[in-house]
Design an enzyme around this catalytic site. Sequence first.
Site: not given
Lengths: 311, 311, 311, 311
Positions: B55, B143, B171, B215
């Site tokens: 992001t 991640y 995540k 998140v």
Amino acid sequence: MESNTNVLPRPLRGIIPPLVTPLLKRDTLDAAGLERLIEHVLAGGVHGLFILGTTGEAPSLSYRLRYELIERICGQVKGRVPVLVGITDTSFVESVNIARKAQEAGAQAVVLAPPYYFPAGQSELLEYLKHLTLELPLPVFLYNMPSYTKLVFELETIRAAADFPGIAGIKDSSGNMIYYHRLQSLLKDHPDFSLLVGREELLAEVVLFGGHGGVCGGANLIPELYVELYNAACSKDLSKVDVLHQKVMRLSNAIYNVGQYESSFLKGLKCALSCIGICSDFMAEPFHRFRRAEHDRIKQYVKELGITPER
Amino acid sequence: MESNTNVLPRPLRGIIPPLVTPLLKRDTLDAAGLERLIEHVLAGGVHGLFILGTTGEAPSLSYRLRYELIERICGQVKGRVPVLVGITDTSFVESVNIARKAQEAGAQAVVLAPPYYFPAGQSELLEYLKHLTLELPLPVFLYNMPSYTKLVFELETIRAAADFPGIAGIKDSSGNMIYYHRLQSLLKDHPDFSLLVGREELLAEVVLFGGHGGVCGGANLIPELYVELYNAACSKDLSKVDVLHQKVMRLSNAIYNVGQYESSFLKGLKCALSCIGICSDFMAEPFHRFRRAEHDRIKQYVKELGITPER
Amino acid sequence: MESNTNVLPRPLRGIIPPLVTPLLKRDTLDAAGLERLIEHVLAGGVHGLFILGTTGEAPSLSYRLRYELIERICGQVKGRVPVLVGITDTSFVESVNIARKAQEAGAQAVVLAPPYYFPAGQSELLEYLKHLTLELPLPVFLYNMPSYTKLVFELETIRAAADFPGIAGIKDSSGNMIYYHRLQSLLKDHPDFSLLVGREELLAEVVLFGGHGGVCGGANLIPELYVELYNAACSKDLSKVDVLHQKVMRLSNAIYNVGQYESSFLKGLKCALSCIGICSDFMAEPFHRFRRAEHDRIKQYVKELGITPER
Amino acid sequence: MESNTNVLPRPLRGIIPPLVTPLLKRDTLDAAGLERLIEHVLAGGVHGLFILGTTGEAPSLSYRLRYELIERICGQVKGRVPVLVGITDTSFVESVNIARKAQEAGAQAVVLAPPYYFPAGQSELLEYLKHLTLELPLPVFLYNMPSYTKLVFELETIRAAADFPGIAGIKDSSGNMIYYHRLQSLLKDHPDFSLLVGREELLAEVVLFGGHGGVCGGANLIPELYVELYNAACSKDLSKVDVLHQKVMRLSNAIYNVGQYESSFLKGLKCALSCIGICSDFMAEPFHRFRRAEHDRIKQYVKELGITPER
């Protein structure tokens, strides 16, 4: 004289090995190995060098090391053949930075695959190319490598980009000959646009059908094999093409097929180069060199195929 | 006192927005917008910040700009919440470089997706993790983002890595709840290992089933919505969860679905932030901000959803 | 005499069009169109017919209609060329049923792609082949079509299967020339094993490099073009090959590229056949014939390319 | 009275096991095993039966056997619960044939995944649905199974199809909860449209968030576990949901994860059913039953999980 070689032949033709990057450690070049490797491939008659590509493990290297590599190679080649420098990066700014470094060091062109993290659409990719080519100080070859970048240069994107100033050709590593034939049809009115193939198993047919040459990983190892195949295909000597193409397939089936992962190609190539005393087989993470069992198989193949540095 | 916050809560819990990176130009931060954005999300009650993720367009930014961003954000947050810094990179050495920078600037942890150019095998990936974690000065969150990296952290890889010192959690942005449930089963004897979900549409169920937080990209825009949903799910208030989850879905269906490409999520989010006066909607290549038609649709959605900076 | 033709040439060589299935309605053959189509392609000099393949829309047809088609075609061909019948099915038993019907009707061979619903592993696929070939009354060609079946015949699977009694060759429609070259290396000690290529854009190179022929969709439309290209490639007449290959590419770029879906190939081919009065362009669901705008474009291309039934 | 059950509840709610197809040989039902299986799941309180789905190996079975299965099951169930019959087929005509057979035998609904050979576009798929539903004598559930069919029912396609007469709901086996949540948002004004989830690992959250039930493979084995979880989720009893969901995950992690291929789910399920004496573990090609080593592991898991037919 260097000024002559700064004029990149248009279209660029012949065998341009994608140079492996000899390493001693994670962030340390094998400088002596690199020197030997360059003289080895130049002695084999290659028509250019492509550095910092996939075979060169570029995305795994630090920028510091990439810059050092550009300088060393350009300094050693001294214009004997054109040097093409990979600038593929997910960051537009870093691509420009590498291109400037390449130009300062005396390279003749840069090579660019699509940015490979975000899944851009084709219109986004074309706009990216339009902006980026404006900033590049050297001619650029597009690099189609969908299996690694997830993003293909679609035919219409290339047709549009072929008219941008500074686009010199394409290296197609898709392995897709239908795509290649369509590309060739599409660009038949762009005689200066180089069509280079990135998979050596397809070199013979690409050149027979009018393509300009190949970026062949195996030319690190046996440069003259690929140069001879290129010459035979240029002169339409089909029986010689057939013999040499079989040799290329034997090398490919042996050296690139040890180990279970897609990294077999790279690991086998570096391992074979170390077996014949050219350079270290150390690899940048996330890969590692072949361990004993695989190393021994490669050594055996190198012997069976009769690969030696002095052939 | 900063020393307190340097002790990362284990497991880390709550809403940790993946911060967008406000830009004025290709290589220029929107410093004022960044400042407003940080205060906006902190005012919404978030429990941490994750910068330089997908992001945050990290792979599209120059290293210079990434370093500047780390310094500015850590300097402004001043330990009010933990800062997690994305160090995902195709180059091992550059990942370590960013991690060191993050530690110097006062960040509390780093976040790492698999290197995303070469298709490593799982045993290669695990060895890479083992080597890399040895070099990292901060705890690391894995991640999982297979759609962008092409490489999944398979369950057995995470189980093995969970025992490496310094691995603080994961995540998971795969969007795959079966994978998530299996992961949770697998790690039930690792109570300190944070399970964070990267897709806000799944925040409700992840927290209801015992996950530690999310998140959530939308928390850039309406941080308190996600904080309330997190709190409702923690306290098992199902009817409140249902109402807030519907709001999250409405935002997702509106703001992230304009435009034809996968970049819709990012473009819509930055566009909405600019509509409410937080920061510029400029995007790094290969993307570009929404043009007029899409911008107007986002503006309309922002109005309909009642999004304002002062809610 | 029919008994002669029942001996399938080994290896089978030449151009074997994958016949389209002319339809008047969902479950009704265009019998007159089928008759014209057969005589049209036989007049063009083709070396065999492949019916009930992908181009024949076999999976979309009822079994009743498939059986009717087998009978009509074998009855009309009367041994003038070998007839190969597609028996690909997700059900082992139904594949055997079609094969028996084919044998009764006088066909010479059957063609089999992997079962295409369940994702079998290669060892499962090999075991399936071993069991199935025992039940088949006719020689079988393997049909590699990974884009539609999701399941590739991996090289080692073919190497093992090549020794089963009754396996006569392969039709490779993967479009992957590297796979093809590896296959050819692997089978160089099986001189009776036919190597046929399923993508006409690759016919030239396959035959130049020693392959046995092609299953070319365009040979429904202009059979003699593909027969001439095959002959030119067999006799290594490179300049003739080049001219004819360009014609094939022009046809492919025009006729197969109208419309937005992957069905463009099939729709364009049937539409062009109806434009020259051979048969109806009705298509089985889930497809439908081209509507007006696309139909008109195909009609225009047919005119530009000079395609006529009487050439 | 049978006439009552012919009125399919709208929306259909609860646990509808996708019945395995007990086989003695390639084309022979295990009739006694089938009888035991039906009584076993009905005794567990399930709300319907789905036959001839993926778990039922339908695409691998001959039509003759599929028809026999429909008759036997409807004859035995005698309206005690609704029977849903899979009619997925690459041939429109055969789908209609099976649906007619199902109606004659007394089934209450049919279930349809997209035709799975040709890669249709969404507008083609919608037109196919429009034509097919006109021919179907029973209400139809859409079956989203992209990993096997290659073709997803995109959200807009479902929104449009939801207004066709006769469309009763969807069984979503994509495993994608974001897709599911979007679907639910999209259909909130269609209260009669059943939302059923095809992956049992997601049953808990689907029902908690307002979905209508699940088509759970494990309900062949322990039907009451899934019925209890469904009931607990309906009554929002979160702590009970949590306990039962953990049991579902333990079963899934054990029984479905033996063996190396994607067929592990099916093989494990049939093997476990044979371990507890319900039915044979014979499988239709291209699969085969587990051999000794895998069989012994499943047997051990069945014991550890305490699975018995009389629980």
